[in-house]
Design an enzyme around this catalytic site. Structure first.
Site, PDB file in Angstrom:
ATOM      1  N   ARG A   1       0.865  -1.177   0.000  1.00 39.37           N
ATOM      2  CA  ARG A   1       0.000   0.000   0.000  1.00 39.37           C
ATOM      3  C   ARG A   1       0.907   1.233   0.000  1.00 39.37           C
ATOM      4  NH1 ARG A   1      -2.152  -3.413   4.223  1.00 39.37           N
ATOM      5  NH2 ARG A   1      -4.229  -4.202   3.691  1.00 39.37           N
TER       6      ARG A   1
ATOM      7  N   LYS B   1      -2.315  -2.056   7.847  1.00 37.88           N
ATOM      8  CA  LYS B   1      -3.521  -1.557   8.508  1.00 37.88           C
ATOM      9  C   LYS B   1      -3.648  -2.154   9.899  1.00 37.88           C
ATOM     10  CE  LYS B   1      -6.521  -0.459   4.592  1.00 37.88           C
ATOM     11  NZ  LYS B   1      -7.793  -0.790   3.912  1.00 37.88           N
TER      12      LYS B   1
ATOM     13  N   HIS C   1      -1.978   2.347  -6.012  1.00 39.64           N
ATOM     14  CA  HIS C   1      -2.654   1.081  -5.705  1.00 39.64           C
ATOM     15  C   HIS C   1      -2.727   0.174  -6.935  1.00 39.64           C
ATOM     16  CE1 HIS C   1      -4.402  -0.420  -2.036  1.00 39.64           C
ATOM     17  NE2 HIS C   1      -5.353  -1.037  -2.712  1.00 39.64           N
TER      18      HIS C   1
ATOM     19  N   ARG D   1      -0.146  -2.386  -6.772  1.00 37.99           N
ATOM     20  CA  ARG D   1      -0.503  -3.438  -5.802  1.00 37.99           C
ATOM     21  C   ARG D   1      -1.495  -4.423  -6.441  1.00 37.99           C
ATOM     22  NH1 ARG D   1      -1.169  -4.622  -0.168  1.00 37.99           N
ATOM     23  NH2 ARG D   1      -3.331  -4.893   0.498  1.00 37.99           N
TER      24      ARG D   1
ATOM     25  N   HIS E   1      -4.169  -8.896   3.786  1.00 42.63           N
ATOM     26  CA  HIS E   1      -5.616  -8.894   3.892  1.00 42.63           C
ATOM     27  C   HIS E   1      -6.047  -9.709   5.097  1.00 42.63           C
ATOM     28  CE1 HIS E   1      -6.322  -8.014  -0.675  1.00 42.63           C
ATOM     29  NE2 HIS E   1      -6.103  -6.922   0.024  1.00 42.63           N
TER      30      HIS E   1
ATOM     31  N   TYR F   1      -9.135 -11.017  -6.862  1.00 49.80           N
ATOM     32  CA  TYR F   1      -8.133 -11.290  -7.888  1.00 49.80           C
ATOM     33  C   TYR F   1      -8.416 -12.583  -8.647  1.00 49.80           C
ATOM     34  CZ  TYR F   1      -5.931  -7.417  -5.639  1.00 49.80           C
ATOM     35  OH  TYR F   1      -5.701  -6.177  -5.125  1.00 49.80           O
TER      36      TYR F   1
END
Length: 299
Positions: free
Chosen positions: A148, A172, A244, A247, A270, A279
């Site tokens: 990110r 995150k 992004h 990514r 994630h 994806y």
């Protein structure tokens, strides 16, 4: 009652769920939106007296004022989290959010760059400029590791374990992960470190940050965005490009190459595998286009 419940919820998010201050504040904003709506409706009710109908009215209200379905879904998630906390602490006996449904959201597939397009962007970097090697190292790291933009600009020198081929990233919720880094990215990081970064200005307190601007401070999100947009323009790429995008491309190319979805989830950081599964949709489109291009029955 609302104030004490919200304070308790904030402590729970911070201490028990170990969320970052920004994440905690996002949850609290969701609850404040609900209380503001209730005040507009003339309801001074305590959390335990709120009904499913009250909550459904709130969701209809935010939809009518133009809140996107994805934002509505996040708002509902925050409210559900609040009532789950109240239930777990025995502050209420019945959870009114049990039957509260999030709006159906259509998952938008992001733009993805091909490997050749990424190479064209990297090739568009002017290495004669002072920031050239920094920008080349930056794009190589973004694509090689699927970072990110916040993880890229926060990357520290002490988190680079190039002798073993890994970097440490804080993502995150302040969650830490180790990610393999490719040879090209390591090569250009070393060139940047031995050249421009070593001879450039470094402001006190920022010595450990990898990517610095000309004033010796960490790059901003906006600066990274502008650099990538400019390189895309020079390379003649007309897709909607952002940091992004690299990514997304990293993850898509892994899935197209047959990578295990759990491994991709781990590298991307994630929390849920369902986030990574977008994806597989991109991969299916890739397979479909391949069939249409090469299979005689599809021509």
């Amino acid at each position: 009652m609302w104030d004490s419940s919200i304070k308790g919820f904030a402590a729970y998010l911070q201490l028990e769920r170990s969320l970052s201050p920004n994440s905690v504040e996002a949850y609290l904003r969701d609850i404040r939106k609900l209380t503001s709506y209730l005040e507009l409706q003339g309801k001074k009710a305590a959390p335990e007296t709120i009904t499913l109908q009250d909550l459904q009215g709130f969701i209809r209200f935010v939809a009518e004022i133009g809140l996107e379905p994805t934002s509505q879904a996040r708002l509902i998630s925050g409210i559900k989290g609040f009532y789950k906390y109240l239930t777990s602490e025995n502050l209420i006996t019945a959870d009114p959010t049990t039957l509260l449904e999030a709006p159906k959201t259509r998952r938008k597939l992001p733009d993805v760059l091909s490997f050749d397009e990424i190479e064209a962007m990297i090739g568009a970097i002017d290495l004669s400029k002072p920031e050239g090697h920094r920008n080349k190292a930056m794009l190589e790291v973004l694509y090689s590791c699927g970072l990110r933009v916040s993880e890229l600009i926060g990357l520290r020198k002490s988190w680079l374990f190039l002798d073993t081929g890994f970097i440490r990233v804080i993502g995150k919720g302040d969650k830490e992960r180790l990610i393999p880094i490719g040879r090209e990215a390591m090569h250009y990081l070393n060139i940047y470190e031995q050249g421009q970064r070593r001879t450039g200005i470094i402001q006190p307190g920022y010595e450990d940050f990898v990517f610095l601007n000309r004033r010796g401070k960490p790059l901003s999100r906006v600066m990274v965005f502008l650099i990538i947009k400019e390189l895309a323009n020079i390379a003649g790429i007309t897709k909607n490009i952002s940091p992004h995008t690299l990514r997304h491309s990293f993850a898509t190319h892994l899935v197209e190459g047959g990578a295990d979805l759990r491994a991709v989830q781990e590298m991307l950081g994630h929390e849920s595998i369902t986030t990574t599964e977008i994806y597989t949709h991109l991969d299916k489109q890739f397979l479909k286009s391949t069939l249409e291009k090469f299979h005689p029955a599809f021509k």
